[in-house]
Design a protein around this motif. Structure first.
Motif, PDB file in Angstrom:
ATOM      1  N   TYR A  50      58.562   4.299   4.845  1.00  0.00           N
ATOM      2  CA  TYR A  50      58.187   2.884   4.679  1.00  0.00           C
ATOM      3  C   TYR A  50      59.393   1.979   4.966  1.00  0.00           C
ATOM      4  O   TYR A  50      59.296   1.011   5.746  1.00  0.00           O
ATOM      5  N   ARG A  59      47.115   1.705  -2.725  1.00  0.00           N
ATOM      6  CA  ARG A  59      46.561   2.460  -1.590  1.00  0.00           C
ATOM      7  C   ARG A  59      47.229   3.836  -1.438  1.00  0.00           C
ATOM      8  O   ARG A  59      46.563   4.857  -1.269  1.00  0.00           O
ATOM      9  N   LEU A  68      48.263  -3.106  -1.705  1.00  0.00           N
ATOM     10  CA  LEU A  68      49.282  -2.289  -1.027  1.00  0.00           C
ATOM     11  C   LEU A  68      49.795  -1.158  -1.916  1.00  0.00           C
ATOM     12  O   LEU A  68      49.946  -0.017  -1.471  1.00  0.00           O
ATOM     13  N   THR A  80      48.883  -6.807  -4.803  1.00  0.00           N
ATOM     14  CA  THR A  80      47.859  -6.676  -3.759  1.00  0.00           C
ATOM     15  C   THR A  80      47.347  -5.230  -3.788  1.00  0.00           C
ATOM     16  O   THR A  80      47.725  -4.455  -4.658  1.00  0.00           O
ATOM     17  N   ASN A 140      51.270  -9.123   9.992  1.00  0.00           N
ATOM     18  CA  ASN A 140      51.342  -8.957   8.542  1.00  0.00           C
ATOM     19  C   ASN A 140      50.842  -7.622   8.018  1.00  0.00           C
ATOM     20  O   ASN A 140      51.340  -7.118   7.019  1.00  0.00           O
ATOM     21  N   ASP A 186      42.575  -2.219  14.938  1.00  0.00           N
ATOM     22  CA  ASP A 186      43.186  -1.117  14.190  1.00  0.00           C
ATOM     23  C   ASP A 186      44.567  -0.876  14.783  1.00  0.00           C
ATOM     24  O   ASP A 186      44.698  -0.403  15.913  1.00  0.00           O
ATOM     25  N   LEU A 187      45.584  -1.204  14.012  1.00  0.00           N
ATOM     26  CA  LEU A 187      46.964  -1.127  14.524  1.00  0.00           C
ATOM     27  C   LEU A 187      47.456   0.306  14.689  1.00  0.00           C
ATOM     28  O   LEU A 187      48.546   0.529  15.200  1.00  0.00           O
ATOM     29  N   ARG A 194      34.927  -5.374   6.167  1.00  0.00           N
ATOM     30  CA  ARG A 194      35.835  -5.944   5.145  1.00  0.00           C
ATOM     31  C   ARG A 194      36.305  -7.329   5.581  1.00  0.00           C
ATOM     32  O   ARG A 194      36.454  -8.234   4.766  1.00  0.00           O
ATOM     33  N   LEU A 196      48.089 -10.567   1.076  1.00  0.00           N
ATOM     34  CA  LEU A 196      48.864 -11.682   1.639  1.00  0.00           C
ATOM     35  C   LEU A 196      48.196 -12.257   2.876  1.00  0.00           C
ATOM     36  O   LEU A 196      48.211 -13.468   3.101  1.00  0.00           O
ATOM     37  N   ASN A 243      42.074  -9.463   5.813  1.00  0.00           N
ATOM     38  CA  ASN A 243      40.997  -9.293   4.832  1.00  0.00           C
ATOM     39  C   ASN A 243      41.510  -9.062   3.416  1.00  0.00           C
ATOM     40  O   ASN A 243      40.724  -9.034   2.473  1.00  0.00           O
ATOM     41  N   SER A 244      42.823  -8.882   3.240  1.00  0.00           N
ATOM     42  CA  SER A 244      43.303  -8.455   1.923  1.00  0.00           C
ATOM     43  C   SER A 244      44.665  -9.066   1.611  1.00  0.00           C
ATOM     44  O   SER A 244      45.440  -9.395   2.525  1.00  0.00           O
ATOM     45  N   ALA A 262      54.397  -8.809  -4.742  1.00  0.00           N
ATOM     46  CA  ALA A 262      53.127  -9.504  -4.993  1.00  0.00           C
ATOM     47  C   ALA A 262      52.022  -8.482  -5.268  1.00  0.00           C
ATOM     48  O   ALA A 262      51.965  -7.438  -4.619  1.00  0.00           O
ATOM     49  N   LYS A 309      59.919  -0.891   7.866  1.00  0.00           N
ATOM     50  CA  LYS A 309      60.172  -2.298   7.525  1.00  0.00           C
ATOM     51  C   LYS A 309      61.506  -2.790   8.101  1.00  0.00           C
ATOM     52  O   LYS A 309      61.655  -3.967   8.429  1.00  0.00           O
ATOM     53  N   ARG A 345      41.257  -4.176  10.444  1.00  0.00           N
ATOM     54  CA  ARG A 345      41.002  -2.770  10.764  1.00  0.00           C
ATOM     55  C   ARG A 345      39.500  -2.483  10.690  1.00  0.00           C
ATOM     56  O   ARG A 345      38.958  -1.738  11.493  1.00  0.00           O
TER      57      ARG A 345
HETATM   58  N1  NAP Z   1      52.586  -6.862  -1.779  1.00  0.00           N
HETATM   59  C1  NAP Z   1      53.912  -6.706  -1.800  1.00  0.00           C
HETATM   60  O1  NAP Z   1      54.544  -6.746  -2.863  1.00  0.00           O
HETATM   61  C2  NAP Z   1      54.665  -6.470  -0.539  1.00  0.00           C
HETATM   62  C3  NAP Z   1      56.046  -6.300  -0.631  1.00  0.00           C
HETATM   63  C4  NAP Z   1      56.765  -6.142   0.549  1.00  0.00           C
HETATM   64  C5  NAP Z   1      56.127  -6.164   1.771  1.00  0.00           C
HETATM   65  N2  NAP Z   1      54.764  -6.316   1.820  1.00  0.00           N
HETATM   66  C6  NAP Z   1      54.132  -6.308   3.142  1.00  0.00           C
HETATM   67  O2  NAP Z   1      53.107  -7.273   3.207  1.00  0.00           O
HETATM   68  C7  NAP Z   1      52.139  -6.889   4.170  1.00  0.00           C
HETATM   69  C8  NAP Z   1      50.740  -7.127   3.642  1.00  0.00           C
HETATM   70  O3  NAP Z   1      50.505  -6.253   2.569  1.00  0.00           O
HETATM   71  P1  NAP Z   1      49.667  -6.663   1.272  1.00  0.00           P
HETATM   72  O4  NAP Z   1      50.614  -6.632   0.151  1.00  0.00           O
HETATM   73  O5  NAP Z   1      48.861  -7.868   1.524  1.00  0.00           O
HETATM   74  O6  NAP Z   1      48.748  -5.356   1.133  1.00  0.00           O
HETATM   75  P2  NAP Z   1      47.168  -5.132   1.235  1.00  0.00           P
HETATM   76  O7  NAP Z   1      46.448  -6.012   0.295  1.00  0.00           O
HETATM   77  O8  NAP Z   1      46.993  -3.655   1.099  1.00  0.00           O
HETATM   78  O9  NAP Z   1      46.854  -5.575   2.714  1.00  0.00           O
HETATM   79  C9  NAP Z   1      47.259  -4.797   3.800  1.00  0.00           C
HETATM   80  C10 NAP Z   1      46.403  -5.154   4.981  1.00  0.00           C
HETATM   81  O10 NAP Z   1      46.818  -4.349   6.088  1.00  0.00           O
HETATM   82  C11 NAP Z   1      45.653  -3.790   6.662  1.00  0.00           C
HETATM   83  N3  NAP Z   1      45.896  -2.559   7.380  1.00  0.00           N
HETATM   84  C12 NAP Z   1      46.287  -1.356   6.906  1.00  0.00           C
HETATM   85  N4  NAP Z   1      46.284  -0.440   7.893  1.00  0.00           N
HETATM   86  C13 NAP Z   1      45.888  -1.080   9.012  1.00  0.00           C
HETATM   87  C14 NAP Z   1      45.660  -0.689  10.348  1.00  0.00           C
HETATM   88  N5  NAP Z   1      45.808   0.581  10.743  1.00  0.00           N
HETATM   89  N6  NAP Z   1      45.255  -1.616  11.231  1.00  0.00           N
HETATM   90  C15 NAP Z   1      45.049  -2.889  10.864  1.00  0.00           C
HETATM   91  N7  NAP Z   1      45.223  -3.317   9.612  1.00  0.00           N
HETATM   92  C16 NAP Z   1      45.639  -2.423   8.691  1.00  0.00           C
HETATM   93  C17 NAP Z   1      44.722  -3.564   5.498  1.00  0.00           C
HETATM   94  O11 NAP Z   1      43.396  -3.343   5.949  1.00  0.00           O
HETATM   95  P3  NAP Z   1      42.348  -2.520   5.021  1.00  0.00           P
HETATM   96  O12 NAP Z   1      42.033  -3.415   3.882  1.00  0.00           O
HETATM   97  O13 NAP Z   1      41.215  -2.268   5.935  1.00  0.00           O
HETATM   98  O14 NAP Z   1      43.084  -1.275   4.602  1.00  0.00           O
HETATM   99  C18 NAP Z   1      44.916  -4.871   4.760  1.00  0.00           C
HETATM  100  O15 NAP Z   1      44.149  -5.881   5.352  1.00  0.00           O
HETATM  101  C19 NAP Z   1      52.461  -5.442   4.546  1.00  0.00           C
HETATM  102  O16 NAP Z   1      53.102  -5.417   5.793  1.00  0.00           O
HETATM  103  C20 NAP Z   1      53.430  -5.002   3.456  1.00  0.00           C
HETATM  104  O17 NAP Z   1      54.333  -4.019   3.907  1.00  0.00           O
HETATM  105  C21 NAP Z   1      54.019  -6.476   0.704  1.00  0.00           C
END
Ligand code: NAP
Length: 325
Positions: free
Chosen positions: A185, A227, A224, A222, A102, A75-76, A52, A28, A25-26, A220, A189, A48
């Motif tokens: 974190y 939060r 993340l 987002t 993801n 919900d993970l 959303r 990446l 939903n959000s 990127a 990872k 989750r």
């Molecule tokens: N953005 C970056 O720069 C970056 C860099 C390195 C790694 N990453 C990795 O990329 C991945 C995606 O992150 P993003 O950047 O796209 O962030 P994001 O926009 O915050 O998306 C995170 C997603 O994970 C979901 N989530 C969180 N807790 C959860 C749970 N308990 N059960 C199921 N889903 C859950 C969120 O759901 P809700 O919306 O309901 O909270 C959201 O859909 C993550 O694994 C992150 O560690 C991102």
């Protein structure tokens, strides 16, 4: 990006394929879901929060009217929700072609999952470990090769993993004050990459036509980054993160490319790690990279695997579907 660089346009036609994306939903996950849908895949959005997920689905359908999407709660941080997701998936679909592990949380204040595990390790690693185990049978039903792609982070490189300490914490006889949100974190990872490689080795040993690879998106913009600041109640941190995202981050669409590449490019092998090849590996087109030395430690990966089975109650039987506790 220059013309010869890989973009989602180069993904193969995915008509007839079924894809699961966690955190669809959000950020990446949202961008990847839209691109999978654009290429004709049936995408199950594992979210989750269903509301959303439905909002995201409507937005993708507006951009890709032919999209075939469904939203299912997952919900993970809650083993029963993961199991229910997998049961629904198996009821509705004969096979799974691509699983994108993801979803994630980053640098949040100390919290626990519904199962009593430190939340970053619990959601980012253990949740995906359990989900993959439950979906293994479906992955093996795919007609051609199926793939599991696990989203890590460049920050895995500063990760350290003391598996016994993770176990102690789960038993609640660890020190509750020794929590560092960034260390936690990075640990989660690192666990993502160790898991992706170990899964690939175990699948390979059974001759299954399922490969497992890891990826990272660079930096990127987002939800993340904001939060964690939101959860700690700091407006200043939130403001700084938002400003940093505007100044330095690539778009979520570009950040999703390594995951899309790892999931669909023909030349990707199991046990590989894909990330952006531009400035400091924080942006740019996807390429194969080397992850940290520690991530290739087979003994550590095996130890993590055993602890993950113990902590989730999910035992991978690579000859049969994962057992359901
Ligand atoms: N953005 C970056 O720069 C970056 C860099 C390195 C790694 N990453 C990795 O990329 C991945 C995606 O992150 P993003 O950047 O796209 O962030 P994001 O926009 O915050 O998306 C995170 C997603 O994970 C979901 N989530 C969180 N807790 C959860 C749970 N308990 N059960 C199921 N889903 C859950 C969120 O759901 P809700 O919306 O309901 O909270 C959201 O859909 C993550 O694994 C992150 O560690 C991102």
């Amino acid at each position: 990006m220059s013309d010869d660089q890989w973009t989602s346009e180069r993904m193969p036609d995915l008509s007839g394929d079924t894809v699961v994306v966690t955190g669809a939903n959000s950020g990446l996950g949202f961008a990847a879901t839209r691109e999978f849908a654009r290429k004709g895949a049936r995408v199950v959005m594992a979210c989750r929060t269903v509301d959303r997920g439905e909002d995201a689905r409507a937005e993708i359908e507006a951009a890709v009217p032919a999209a075939s999407l469904s939203v299912v709660e997952c919900d993970l941080g809650d083993r029963s929700s993961i199991r229910a997701f997998a049961e629904k998936f198996r009821d509705r679909h004969d096979a799974l072609d691509i699983l994108c592990n993801n979803a994630g949380v980053m640098a949040i204040p100390y919290r626990e999952t519904a199962d009593g595990i430190e939340r970053q390790f619990g959601v980012n690693h253990l949740g995906h470990f359990a989900l993959t185990g439950y979906l293994l049978h479906s992955l093996r039903q795919s007609e051609g090769q199926s793939r599991v792609v696990t989203q890590s982070s460049g920050l895995h490189e500063r990760g350290e993993l003391d598996v016994e300490r993770v176990r102690r914490r789960a038993r609640r006889d660890g020190d509750p004050d020794d929590y560092d949100r960034w260390d936690a974190y990075a640990r989660s990872k690192l666990a993502n990459v160790l898991f992706a490689y170990e899964l690939d080795r175990r699948l390979d040993a059974t001759g299954a036509d399922v490969v497992s690879a890891a990826c990272h998106p660079g930096y990127a913009a987002t939800n993340l980054q904001t939060r964690g600041a939101e959860m700690s109640g700091s407006t200043v941190k939130r403001w700084l993160q938002t400003a940093a995202n505007r100044l330095f981050a690539q778009s979520a669409d570009d950040g999703a490319l390594p995951m899309l590449y790892a999931a669909t490019a023909e030349d990707v092998q199991g046990g590989e790690y894909v990330g952006p090849g531009g400035f400091m590996n924080m942006r740019g087109a996807p390429e194969r990279q080397r992850s940290s030395e520690l991530s290739y430690d087979r003994a550590l990966a095996a130890e993590l695997w055993a602890a993950s089975e113990e902590l989730t109650g999910v035992t991978y039987d690579l000859e049969r579907p994962a057992s359901t506790p």
